[in-house]
Motif scaffolding. Structure first.
Motif, PDB file in Angstrom:
ATOM      1  N   SER B 120      24.567  14.433  21.504  1.00  9.50           N
ATOM      2  CA  SER B 120      23.261  13.785  21.603  1.00  9.50           C
ATOM      3  C   SER B 120      22.279  14.673  22.364  1.00  9.50           C
ATOM      4  N   ALA B 121      22.757  15.289  23.454  1.00 13.86           N
ATOM      5  CA  ALA B 121      21.882  16.181  24.235  1.00 13.86           C
ATOM      6  C   ALA B 121      21.489  17.404  23.404  1.00 13.86           C
ATOM      7  N   LYS B 167      17.229  23.155  29.468  1.00 12.30           N
ATOM      8  CA  LYS B 167      16.934  21.766  29.036  1.00 12.30           C
ATOM      9  C   LYS B 167      18.221  20.986  28.841  1.00 12.30           C
ATOM     10  N   LEU B 168      19.202  21.683  28.307  1.00 11.70           N
ATOM     11  CA  LEU B 168      20.491  21.029  28.065  1.00 11.70           C
ATOM     12  C   LEU B 168      21.112  20.598  29.393  1.00 11.70           C
ATOM     13  N   ALA B 171      19.438  17.481  30.508  1.00 13.75           N
ATOM     14  CA  ALA B 171      19.852  16.330  29.694  1.00 13.75           C
ATOM     15  C   ALA B 171      21.269  15.886  30.058  1.00 13.75           C
ATOM     16  N   LEU B 172      22.162  16.856  30.278  1.00 10.18           N
ATOM     17  CA  LEU B 172      23.548  16.503  30.605  1.00 10.18           C
ATOM     18  C   LEU B 172      23.642  15.886  31.996  1.00 10.18           C
ATOM     19  N   ALA B 175      22.904  12.453  31.517  1.00 14.92           N
ATOM     20  CA  ALA B 175      24.020  11.719  30.892  1.00 14.92           C
ATOM     21  C   ALA B 175      25.104  11.407  31.918  1.00 14.92           C
TER      22      ALA B 175
END
Lengths: 251, 178
Positions: B120-121, B167-168, B171-172, B175
């Protein structure tokens, strides 16, 4: 590689991702030894890159559409590990491992030679006693099988973990390195007679804890053109219900 | 620290085969999934999976603690790169260097992320960043080759990869904390 620090940070990201060729990678490694900023960037990105792998984690459920690893992989790994562990526990000495059927055949030959030697040396042994002693070691069927397997003129076709042996009109599977069957399953042998279109079911079997199995497959070797093995439910199947573990084509 | 994996690896070092079996049960889908993505062949992926876990057994000292899934993914990717090299499909193309396997990845924040969260990320990244990252990691090619294949200047590819990874990470982290 470039000079400005921003561009060096780009290279650090490439290094973390693992897309740098050897020479560039070495330059980044050298730089990381001396630059706290770049090292912090690298340490922040490495777990992100590692998490990329997680995106490919296969589901345990084949119905989800993802590819599921064969249970035989685990069986192969654990057999290898336990074998290595056994060798290691014997003082780290690497022994020559003979296939068990070869050892059995050798023992049979030795026993027979020993018996004959005793007959020659000691005529006080009664013939019936010899026969009785002999029968207590191996029955006639095993005699025949071991003699077939030890036959130097036998045709042998290598298969993964062993061989198919055609000798004196009989066919055998002589497996010496076969993974355990998955839980609740057995192996089943199949033969393909000349001119037939379907495989004929033969014996079911499980290898012992060393991966050894000796399996009489057919008494009509002359008219058999292929032997296969598949994984089946206990008791076997009338038709194969899984892809073959191997197929051996006989000349 | 990933205490379960740390503990199991201690038992592996003590030659406990059951500990390896537990590690296999927990992580083989990760190893096999990466190998399938990189090599695209069942038999090659099975060989890599077997090789990785036998390496865990034969050289447990390479694991220096920290994020076990990250370490085993690194080992898997390295073996896949070796397999790609041996195929020698593109001898004129230099493959990237393998990553060190004896270095601890101390950050374990992402060790327990599931595949869906990472996918999803990744999907949330702009394609121009996601694609070179995936190509670089799973395609086993250098950033120069990525630039050539995508017909994008080298400097642009570098910056896109770095921005995408940052960015990842954000995002993680989201999460993990969610």
């Amino acid at each position: 590689m470039t000079d400005t620090h921003d561009e060096l940070l780009d290279d650090v990201a490439l290094y973390a991702l693992g897309t740098l060729a050897a020479a560039d990678a070495q330059r980044v490694r050298d730089h990381l030894q001396t630059c706290d900023t770049c090292r912090a960037e690298y340490e922040a990105l490495v777990p992100v890159v590692a998490a990329l792998g997680t995106s490919q984690e296969a589901s345990a459920d084949a119905s989800s559409g993802s590819v599921v690893a064969s249970p035989l992989i685990k069986a192969r790994i654990m057999r290898e590990v336990r074998k290595k562990k056994h060798v290691s526990s014997n003082g780290h000495r690497r022994h020559l491992v003979w296939p068990a059927y070869a050892v059995a055949a050798a023992c049979f030959a030795l026993a027979t030679a020993s018996v004959l030697y005793n007959i020659a040396l000691n005529d006080r042994l009664h013939q019936a006693e010899i026969r009785l002693a002999h029968q207590s070691v191996v029955n006639e069927r095993d005699d025949s099988m071991l003699s077939d397997l030890a036959n130097v003129k036998a045709q042998r076709v290598s298969v993964p973990g062993g061989e198919v042996v055609r000798s004196n009109g009989h066919l055998y599977l002589a497996m010496h390195d076969m993974p355990a069957a998955p839980d609740g399953k057995v192996y089943q042998a199949w033969t393909l007679p000349k001119g037939a279109k379907k495989m004929v079911p033969s014996a079911t079997f499980v290898p012992d804890n060393r991966g050894v199995a000796l399996v009489p497959v057919s008494n009509d070797a002359v008219n058999t053109v292929a032997v296969a093995v598949s994984i089946e439910p206990p008791g076997g199947s009338k038709q194969p219900t899984s892809a073959p573990v191997f197929v051996a084509h006989l000349e | 620290m990933d205490l379960d994996a740390e503990h199991l690896m201690m038992r592996v070092r003590a030659r406990d085969a059951n500990a390896l079996e537990t590690l296999y049960d927990a992580h083989h889908r990760l190893v096999y999934g990466v190998a399938m993505r990189m090599l695209g062949e069942v038999s090659a992926a099975e060989d890599v999976t077997q090789g990785v876990f036998l390496k865990v057994w034969s050289s447990p000292e390479l694991f220096r603690g920290g994020n076990f899934p990250a370490w085993i993914v690194r080992m898997t990717r390295n073996r896949c790169l070796d397999a790609l090299r041996s195929r020698n499909a593109h001898p004129q193309t230099e493959l990237p260097e393998t990553l060190p396997e004896d270095t601890a990845i101390e950050d374990v924040a992402f060790a327990n992320l599931d595949a869906r969260a990472v996918r999803s990320a990744l999907q949330a990244l702009p394609a121009e960043q996601r694609e070179p990252i995936e190509l670089g990691f799973f395609g086993g090619i250098t950033h120069e080759e990525i630039a050539r294949k995508s017909n994008v200047p080298l400097g642009t590819i570098k910056t896109r990869i770095r921005m995408g990874l940052k960015k990842l990470r954000t995002a993680l982290e989201g999460a993990v904390s969610a």
